[in-house]
Design an enzyme around this catalytic site. Sequence first.
Site, PDB file in Angstrom:
ATOM      1  N   TYR A 181      -1.750  -0.749  10.723  1.00  0.00           N
ATOM      2  CA  TYR A 181      -1.729  -0.953   9.735  1.00  0.00           C
ATOM      3  C   TYR A 181      -0.254  -0.988   8.109  1.00  0.00           C
ATOM      4  O   TYR A 181      -0.040  -1.754   7.809  1.00  0.00           O
ATOM      5  CB  TYR A 181      -3.111  -0.217   8.678  1.00  0.00           C
ATOM      6  N   SER A 190       0.553  -0.985   0.095  1.00  0.00           N
ATOM      7  CA  SER A 190       0.039   0.190  -0.269  1.00  0.00           C
ATOM      8  C   SER A 190       1.210   1.055   0.098  1.00  0.00           C
ATOM      9  O   SER A 190       2.375   0.578   0.485  1.00  0.00           O
ATOM     10  CB  SER A 190      -1.432   0.096   1.475  1.00  0.00           C
TER      11      SER A 190
HETATM   12  P1  NDP Z   1     -11.597  -6.134   0.094  1.00  0.00           P
HETATM   13  O1  NDP Z   1     -12.252  -5.673   0.978  1.00  0.00           O
HETATM   14  O2  NDP Z   1     -12.164  -5.538  -1.065  1.00  0.00           O
HETATM   15  O3  NDP Z   1     -10.468  -6.961   0.014  1.00  0.00           O
HETATM   16  C1  NDP Z   1     -10.284  -8.312   0.930  1.00  0.00           C
HETATM   17  C2  NDP Z   1     -10.692  -9.486   0.387  1.00  0.00           C
HETATM   18  O4  NDP Z   1      -9.360 -10.176   1.666  1.00  0.00           O
HETATM   19  C3  NDP Z   1     -11.642  -9.756   0.311  1.00  0.00           C
HETATM   20  O5  NDP Z   1     -11.581 -10.565  -0.760  1.00  0.00           O
HETATM   21  C4  NDP Z   1     -11.584 -10.739   1.103  1.00  0.00           C
HETATM   22  O6  NDP Z   1     -12.227 -11.985   1.952  1.00  0.00           O
HETATM   23  C5  NDP Z   1     -10.206 -10.640   1.726  1.00  0.00           C
HETATM   24  N1  NDP Z   1      -9.409 -11.336   3.407  1.00  0.00           N
HETATM   25  C6  NDP Z   1      -9.973 -10.946   4.514  1.00  0.00           C
HETATM   26  N2  NDP Z   1      -9.783 -11.535   5.460  1.00  0.00           N
HETATM   27  C7  NDP Z   1      -9.029 -13.082   4.842  1.00  0.00           C
HETATM   28  C8  NDP Z   1      -8.901 -14.005   5.676  1.00  0.00           C
HETATM   29  N3  NDP Z   1      -8.894 -14.261   6.579  1.00  0.00           N
HETATM   30  N4  NDP Z   1      -8.888 -15.187   4.940  1.00  0.00           N
HETATM   31  C9  NDP Z   1      -9.016 -14.727   3.242  1.00  0.00           C
HETATM   32  N5  NDP Z   1      -8.972 -13.497   2.752  1.00  0.00           N
HETATM   33  C10 NDP Z   1      -9.542 -12.322   3.476  1.00  0.00           C
HETATM   34  O7  NDP Z   1     -10.425  -4.513  -0.360  1.00  0.00           O
HETATM   35  P2  NDP Z   1      -9.366  -3.952  -1.390  1.00  0.00           P
HETATM   36  O8  NDP Z   1      -9.252  -4.998  -2.586  1.00  0.00           O
HETATM   37  O9  NDP Z   1      -8.992  -3.031  -0.912  1.00  0.00           O
HETATM   38  O10 NDP Z   1      -8.212  -4.638  -0.366  1.00  0.00           O
HETATM   39  C11 NDP Z   1      -7.354  -5.793  -1.070  1.00  0.00           C
HETATM   40  C12 NDP Z   1      -5.575  -5.643  -0.766  1.00  0.00           C
HETATM   41  O11 NDP Z   1      -5.356  -4.691  -1.551  1.00  0.00           O
HETATM   42  C13 NDP Z   1      -5.479  -5.685   0.711  1.00  0.00           C
HETATM   43  O12 NDP Z   1      -3.899  -6.580   0.839  1.00  0.00           O
HETATM   44  C14 NDP Z   1      -5.444  -4.019   1.166  1.00  0.00           C
HETATM   45  O13 NDP Z   1      -4.673  -3.462   2.122  1.00  0.00           O
HETATM   46  C15 NDP Z   1      -4.687  -3.514  -0.367  1.00  0.00           C
HETATM   47  N6  NDP Z   1      -4.843  -1.930  -0.357  1.00  0.00           N
HETATM   48  C16 NDP Z   1      -6.184  -1.663  -1.011  1.00  0.00           C
HETATM   49  C17 NDP Z   1      -6.211  -0.638  -0.764  1.00  0.00           C
HETATM   50  C18 NDP Z   1      -7.914   0.439  -1.193  1.00  0.00           C
HETATM   51  O14 NDP Z   1      -7.654   1.549  -1.080  1.00  0.00           O
HETATM   52  N7  NDP Z   1      -8.685  -0.233  -1.030  1.00  0.00           N
HETATM   53  C19 NDP Z   1      -4.791   0.366  -1.082  1.00  0.00           C
HETATM   54  C20 NDP Z   1      -3.938  -0.276  -1.186  1.00  0.00           C
HETATM   55  C21 NDP Z   1      -3.552  -1.436  -0.608  1.00  0.00           C
HETATM   56  P3  NDP Z   1     -13.044 -12.391   2.237  1.00  0.00           P
HETATM   57  O15 NDP Z   1     -13.737 -11.702   3.637  1.00  0.00           O
HETATM   58  O16 NDP Z   1     -13.886 -13.457   1.266  1.00  0.00           O
HETATM   59  O17 NDP Z   1     -12.506 -13.965   2.922  1.00  0.00           O
END
Ligand code: NDP
Length: 252
Positions: free
Chosen positions: A159, A146
């Site tokens: 975070y 990030s």
């Molecule tokens: P979302 O919340 O849309 O996606 C997060 C994903 O992580 C979901 O598919 C969720 O699936 C999965 N997840 C969460 N906990 C678990 C677990 N215990 N086991 C398996 N899967 C898990 O957010 P984003 O798409 O934004 O996030 C994706 C990545 O991008 C993250 O690492 C985030 O830190 C990073 N990021 C996002 C930014 C933003 O502004 N959105 C900026 C910078 C980085 P489920 O709940 O079904 O398990």
Amino acid sequence: MTSHSSGPLAGKVALVTGASSGIGEATAAALAQAGAKVAVAARRTDRLKALADRIGAAGGEVLVIEADVTHDADIKTMIDRTAAQWGQLDILVNNAGQMLLSPLAEARAQDLRHMVDLNLTALMEITRQALPHLKAAKGHIVNVSSVAGRVANPGSSGYAATKFGVVGFSEAVRREVYADKVRVTLIEPGLVLTELGDHIPNAGMKAGLEKRKQAMEGLESEDIAAAILYAVSQHPRVNVNEILIRPTDQER
Ligand code: NDP
């Protein structure tokens, strides 16, 4: 539209964690569209199945894997099932993560621990377990960090600690595996319009994020998927180590 069998990733097998929403979902779709066979992992299997239906309807090959990546046994199953299904693993996208923002004084111990478990420890363990497959395939590791892995802001101490950790881990691993022709790409998105903010436990931080979303045009998940696709589609001699990608409107 490129046909799957002639796309730049034809013959490749990818595993995307956190593929049930946001960046992971868009990335899985983009990799499949480019010809990769894609294993999609997360906890919400209804969302994964809906994605799989879309990929399948477009002619792609997809494997749905229910996995909580904070459980080592689920990590093993996820990697074993992917390798068993297609006999190889070329591209690992470590994307699953949560952003449980809070000023440290108001933070809950379990949230700090959970972010380390999910954003950092799980990512390291998945990479460790996938490494033999990635070495055999001369594969590619994509780690989603990030801007918070480069800029530490108040309210994001836990975070930021995990995302700075991903940066350090990725560079050390790159230097361990480059001689095996395994590439490592670090993706550092700024604000992306996803469900990430829904889980923020601190009301003030949650409101602050909503305000930022109103004040700027955030990135779409597809913008990050395009960056990942760019990195993994390059000639094997090209190792795109890092992509820092902010919305045009985002200052820091
Ligand atoms: P979302 O919340 O849309 O996606 C997060 C994903 O992580 C979901 O598919 C969720 O699936 C999965 N997840 C969460 N906990 C678990 C677990 N215990 N086991 C398996 N899967 C898990 O957010 P984003 O798409 O934004 O996030 C994706 C990545 O991008 C993250 O690492 C985030 O830190 C990073 N990021 C996002 C930014 C933003 O502004 N959105 C900026 C910078 C980085 P489920 O709940 O079904 O398990």
